[in-house]
Structures are given as structure tokens and as C-alpha cells.
Design a protein around this motif. Structure first.
Motif, short mmCIF file in Angstrom:
data_model
loop_
_atom_site.label_atom_id
_atom_site.label_comp_id
_atom_site.label_asym_id
_atom_site.label_seq_id
_atom_site.Cartn_x
_atom_site.Cartn_y
_atom_site.Cartn_z
N ILE A 172 -35.87 19.65 -32.99
CA ILE A 172 -34.61 21.02 -34.17
C ILE A 172 -34.95 20.60 -35.67
N ARG A 173 -35.23 22.17 -35.64
CA ARG A 173 -34.62 22.25 -37.44
C ARG A 173 -34.53 23.07 -37.85
N GLN A 174 -34.35 24.44 -37.65
CA GLN A 174 -33.73 25.42 -38.47
C GLN A 174 -31.92 25.81 -38.43
N PRO A 175 -31.28 25.12 -37.14
CA PRO A 175 -29.19 24.81 -36.99
C PRO A 175 -29.73 23.35 -37.92
N PHE A 176 -30.39 23.17 -37.74
CA PHE A 176 -30.32 21.52 -38.39
C PHE A 176 -30.39 21.46 -39.63
N HIS A 177 -31.50 22.33 -40.71
CA HIS A 177 -32.21 22.33 -42.36
C HIS A 177 -30.42 23.39 -42.52
N ALA A 178 -29.58 24.19 -41.68
CA ALA A 178 -29.12 25.23 -42.42
C ALA A 178 -27.65 24.82 -43.40
N VAL A 179 -27.58 23.77 -42.51
CA VAL A 179 -26.15 22.65 -43.00
C VAL A 179 -26.63 22.44 -44.22
N SER A 180 -25.48 22.77 -45.10
CA SER A 180 -25.59 21.24 -46.30
C SER A 180 -24.21 21.13 -46.49
N GLU A 181 -23.08 20.81 -45.30
CA GLU A 181 -22.76 20.20 -46.04
C GLU A 181 -22.04 19.02 -45.24
N PRO A 182 -21.08 17.90 -45.38
CA PRO A 182 -22.37 16.31 -44.85
C PRO A 182 -21.96 15.76 -43.87
N HIS A 183 -23.01 15.02 -43.37
CA HIS A 183 -22.91 14.42 -41.42
C HIS A 183 -21.87 13.56 -41.89
N PRO A 184 -21.74 12.86 -40.73
CA PRO A 184 -20.98 11.87 -40.30
C PRO A 184 -21.46 10.17 -41.67
N LYS A 185 -23.35 10.19 -41.58
CA LYS A 185 -23.81 9.53 -41.84
C LYS A 185 -25.34 10.24 -42.71
N LEU A 186 -25.73 9.93 -43.55
CA LEU A 186 -26.88 10.50 -44.47
C LEU A 186 -28.19 10.91 -43.00
N ARG A 196 -43.24 16.93 -50.95
CA ARG A 196 -42.77 15.76 -50.77
C ARG A 196 -41.79 15.53 -50.27
N ALA A 197 -41.63 14.36 -50.36
CA ALA A 197 -39.86 14.06 -49.72
C ALA A 197 -38.89 14.11 -50.02
N THR A 198 -37.69 14.24 -49.90
CA THR A 198 -37.01 15.39 -49.79
C THR A 198 -35.38 14.72 -50.33
N HIS A 199 -34.37 14.92 -50.82
CA HIS A 199 -32.56 14.28 -50.87
C HIS A 199 -32.14 15.80 -50.62
N TYR A 200 -31.53 15.63 -49.51
CA TYR A 200 -31.02 17.36 -49.77
C TYR A 200 -29.08 16.82 -49.97
N GLY A 201 -28.95 15.84 -49.82
CA GLY A 201 -27.36 15.23 -49.95
C GLY A 201 -27.28 15.17 -48.90
N ASN A 202 -27.05 15.47 -47.53
CA ASN A 202 -26.67 15.14 -46.41
C ASN A 202 -27.81 14.31 -45.94
N ARG A 203 -28.71 14.88 -46.19
CA ARG A 203 -30.28 14.51 -45.01
C ARG A 203 -31.44 14.26 -46.09
N VAL A 204 -32.73 13.20 -46.31
CA VAL A 204 -33.35 12.46 -46.19
C VAL A 204 -34.68 13.84 -45.54
N ASN A 205 -35.76 14.54 -45.73
CA ASN A 205 -36.81 14.44 -45.67
C ASN A 205 -37.87 13.63 -45.46
N LEU A 206 -38.44 13.06 -44.61
CA LEU A 206 -39.86 11.96 -45.10
C LEU A 206 -41.03 12.46 -44.41
N ASP A 207 -41.30 13.76 -43.63
CA ASP A 207 -41.98 14.67 -43.42
C ASP A 207 -42.98 15.36 -45.30
N ALA A 208 -43.97 14.38 -45.76
CA ALA A 208 -44.69 14.79 -46.39
C ALA A 208 -45.93 15.70 -45.87
N GLY A 209 -46.18 15.37 -45.44
CA GLY A 209 -47.37 16.51 -44.55
C GLY A 209 -48.79 15.29 -44.10
#
Length: 242
Positions: A172-186, A196-209
Motif C-alpha cells: 500500500i502507498r497513497q491510500p495510507f499516506h493520504a490519511v493525517s488522522e491518528p491511527h490506533p497506534k503509531l 530521510r527518515a520522517t515522522h508524520y505524526g500518525n506514522r514514521v517512514n524509515l525508507d530513506a532510499g
């Protein structure tokens, strides 16, 4: 709760994996969750898998999750080999943009100019060690704590965590990335390269290429805070705004 570490998409970059493991040890160490995509694109997928197999066998508290590239390799090694229907038409594991060629080269097997898929799969099964095949077959799809949910790609936002589909957890990509509301867990994930590694509030993306030659990312989750591990130690990751 003790700190828990997470490592982003490795993509055959053995040297970078060894460097990140050293950073984790220097930070104090503990449970490590690897977010998948151990193979493809980089020069030593074989070495990456061997390092992970050796660590797990030695009793390291390592949790290895499955990435979509790991499943591509696993399915190629089946008898008969299996094609992933999620791929775009015209794409396959040995497409120049995917990375299967580099993975097989790390096992000493070059792709002939003319060969049937089933024949090349049979040749691959002769050179890929059985522990590596078992490793791919036994990868977990997710891992969670009281406050964190680790997976490779992300989650389907409208689906409870306990009922996520493998297809979404790996692709999954876009349907997940498009959500800014909190998920049940981070949600802690990789799959989609960012600068670079990025914290979006409701998710943390660690694929830095790392699959494209950029540094492999790792983070530590400690007492409700998120830190990126760097050569100079922990750097707090604050959620991006906007």
C-alpha cells in the motif's frame, strides 16, 4: 518499556546494515525490528540475508518483517515460480527497475540472455542456501507493541490492525499516506523512499532510499519519543507540519 529499534529498507546494502547495527549497539541495543526489503538493487542481498539469519540463530532479539521485494524472491524460488499479480503489466522480478538481477548475482548466478523462468528458478534453487529460503518463507507480516505497529508498507486505514491484508501490508502507498488522522497506534513502515527518515505524526517512514545509494535509516522508540540514530547519536524526530 525498554527501547525498541527499527531499521528501514536495506535492499542488499550489507555495509550499511553493519554500520546501523553498530549504531544500535553503541546506543545500548535491544529488540530490533527490520521492516523488510532485504534484497534487490544493492550489491549483496545474499550477505544481508546471511547476516540476519546468523543474528536470529545466535539468539539476537531481532524481528524480521516481510517486504514486497522479499516476497518477489520467495515466490520466484517456488516450484513452479509464482509471479506477483500486484506488479504492473510488463514488470517482473528481473525488470531493471525491480532488482532481481542484482540479487541473483549476489548468489553468483547471472541471468542468461535466453532462458525460461522455470529453468532459471531451478538454477536459483541450487545456489540459494536452504536457510535463506526458510528465512524468506517465515518472515512476519507485522509486529506490534502497546503503542506501535510495525509493517513494511503501511495499513489500510479503514481496517482494524488485526484484520490487515498481506497485500496492503506489503504494497500500500497513497491510500495510507493520504490519511493525517491518528491511527490506533503509531505506524512504523518503509516501502516508499523519502529523502530521510520522517515522522508524520500518525506514522514514521524509515525508507530513506538505501536501495538507491542513500544512507540506511534506523530509529529508536523510547518512552513515547522517536529518535533517528545517527553517527553522533540520537536525534529527536518531531512530526512534520503540513
Amino acid at each position: 518499556m525498554p527501547p525498541i529499534y527499527a531499521v528501514g529498507d536495506i535492499h542488499g546494502q550489507l555495509g550499511q546494515l553493519e554500520h546501523v547495527l553498530a549504531l544500535i549497539d553503541a546506543d545500548g541495543g535491544g529488540q530490533v525490528v527490520f521492516l523488510g526489503d532485504y534484497v534487490d538493487r544493492g550489491p549483496d542481498s545474499c550477505g544481508v540475508i546471511q547476516t540476519l539469519v546468523d543474528g536470529v540463530t545466535a539468539g539476537q532479539d531481532w524481528i524480521c518483517l516481510k517486504g514486497n521485494h522479499d516476497r518477489l524472491m520467495q515466490w520466484f524460488l517456488l516450484d513452479p515460480p509464482r509471479h506477483d499479480p500486484h506488479l504492473l503489466i510488463g514488470f517482473h522480478w528481473f525488470h531493471e527497475r525491480i532488482g532481481g538481477i542484482e540479487t541473483m548475482q549476489s548468489y553468483g548466478l547471472d541471468l542468461p540472455e535466453h532462458i525460461r523462468l522455470q529453468d532459471f528458478s531451478a538454477s536459483a534453487r541450487e545456489v540459494v542456501p536452504e536457510p535463506h529460503i526458510a528465512f524468506l518463507e517465515n518472515l512476519s507480516l507485522s509486529h506490534e507493541t502497546e503503542t506501535l505497529f510495525f509493517c513494511h508498507a503501511g495499513i489500510a486505514p479503514s481496517v482494524p490492525l488485526a484484520h490487515q491484508r498481506e497485500e496492503d501490508l506489503l504494497w500500500i502507498r497513497q491510500p495510507f499516506h493520504a490519511v493525517s488522522e491518528p491511527h490506533p497506534k503509531l505506524i512504523v513502515h518503509g516501502h516508499t523512499p523519502v529523502d530521510r527518515a520522517t515522522h508524520y505524526g500518525n506514522r514514521v517512514n524509515l525508507d530513506a532510499g538505501a536501495g538507491y545509494g542513500r544512507p540506511l535509516a534506523a530509529a529508536v522508540f523510547d518512552d513515547g519519543e522517536v529518535f533517528e540514530l545517527t553517527d553522533t547519536g540520537r536525534v529527536r524526530m518531531s512530526p512534520v507540519i503540513g
